[in-house]
Design an enzyme around this catalytic site. Sequence first.
Site, mmCIF file in Angstrom:
data_model
loop_
_atom_site.group_PDB
_atom_site.id
_atom_site.type_symbol
_atom_site.label_atom_id
_atom_site.label_comp_id
_atom_site.label_asym_id
_atom_site.label_seq_id
_atom_site.Cartn_x
_atom_site.Cartn_y
_atom_site.Cartn_z
ATOM 1 N N ARG A 237 201.799 94.157 138.849
ATOM 2 C CA ARG A 237 201.722 92.818 139.409
ATOM 3 C C ARG A 237 200.263 92.511 139.704
ATOM 4 N NH1 ARG A 237 205.770 91.945 137.494
ATOM 5 N NH2 ARG A 237 207.805 91.394 138.372
ATOM 6 N N GLU A 266 198.358 83.632 138.188
ATOM 7 C CA GLU A 266 198.708 83.255 136.817
ATOM 8 C C GLU A 266 199.107 81.782 136.737
ATOM 9 O OE1 GLU A 266 201.754 85.926 135.496
ATOM 10 O OE2 GLU A 266 200.489 87.696 135.715
ATOM 11 N N HIS A 284 200.516 87.966 130.283
ATOM 12 C CA HIS A 284 201.769 88.478 130.851
ATOM 13 C C HIS A 284 202.856 88.554 129.768
ATOM 14 C CE1 HIS A 284 204.080 88.843 134.902
ATOM 15 N NE2 HIS A 284 204.606 89.642 133.981
#
Length: 318
Positions: A237, A266, A284
């Site tokens: 994360r 993000e 991601h």
Amino acid sequence: MTIYAGTDAPKLLQIGPLPPGLTQSLQQHYRLHPLWLEHDRETFLKAHAGTFAGGVTMSRHGGQADVLACLKGTVLACFGTGFDGIDLHAASQYGVAVSTTPDVLTDCVADIAFGLVLATARQMVAADRFVQAGSWVNGAFPLATRVSGKRLGIVGLGRIGAAIARRSSGFDMPVRYYGRQAKPGVSYGFESDLLALAGWADFLVVACRGGPETHRLISAQVLDALGPQGFLINIARGTVLDEDALVSAITRGALAGAGLDVFEREPHVPAALLNNDRTVVLPHVAATTHETRAAMEQLVVDNLASFFKTGRVLTPPA
């Protein structure tokens, strides 16, 4: 706006946008109500408490206490393994069964982690840019760093961390790991001191869960211990890493390189990490393969079906 599978179909509260394939599958069995389109979320949740058969979310959307109060006594199915955004205390308080989608994405995430190890050390992206720019005709690309035989430190030896460790065996890499406690039956060396692990490792791969306990666990001190010959890989994360400290380390040459698939804000990535030959940054995508996406979507559907049939989900947070 409510999307109907049929007027008698169970109604689910949809916390945020979902992958199209999952939305389509759910619409065959349920009516979905998009919470994120409500102008007054607080008023809506209070007014519609007890009217939903359950809810569905993604790791990035989470599930806060107000949502769980609205879903009291039902289920919240999450697309993703991360549950740090779901208030599990509130879920327990309101009797909401929570499910996630573990295991089915383990291999793809581990593949990306090891791909980032190779890409950063061997400077694959920079080498590609070198050729694409036509620079090869003017001279050879600089030397890179060997991977085989180097020391691999893993932060968090859960399902994904263990899969990363298994992949390292093909590269003859000694492995040590850091966690809350040693794993029984594991042959890899356990290190209870994260700074000591970073000081030992050539590659430090972050594979732990997110949440308050691991917030900025990879600090400036950890990066300093990893040192100018060390590489950081993060597929966990974005919140686990102190991005400001990473930017400083990369800018100062205090770290050999970094491979990142996750970021704290993000889709925003610190400018200093872009167009930098010592960083490889991905949007991601560790779990975004056709095969894994389909398996994750199916597990969400299966968890809901299991709850409505037995009162229990198949894969609660673990």
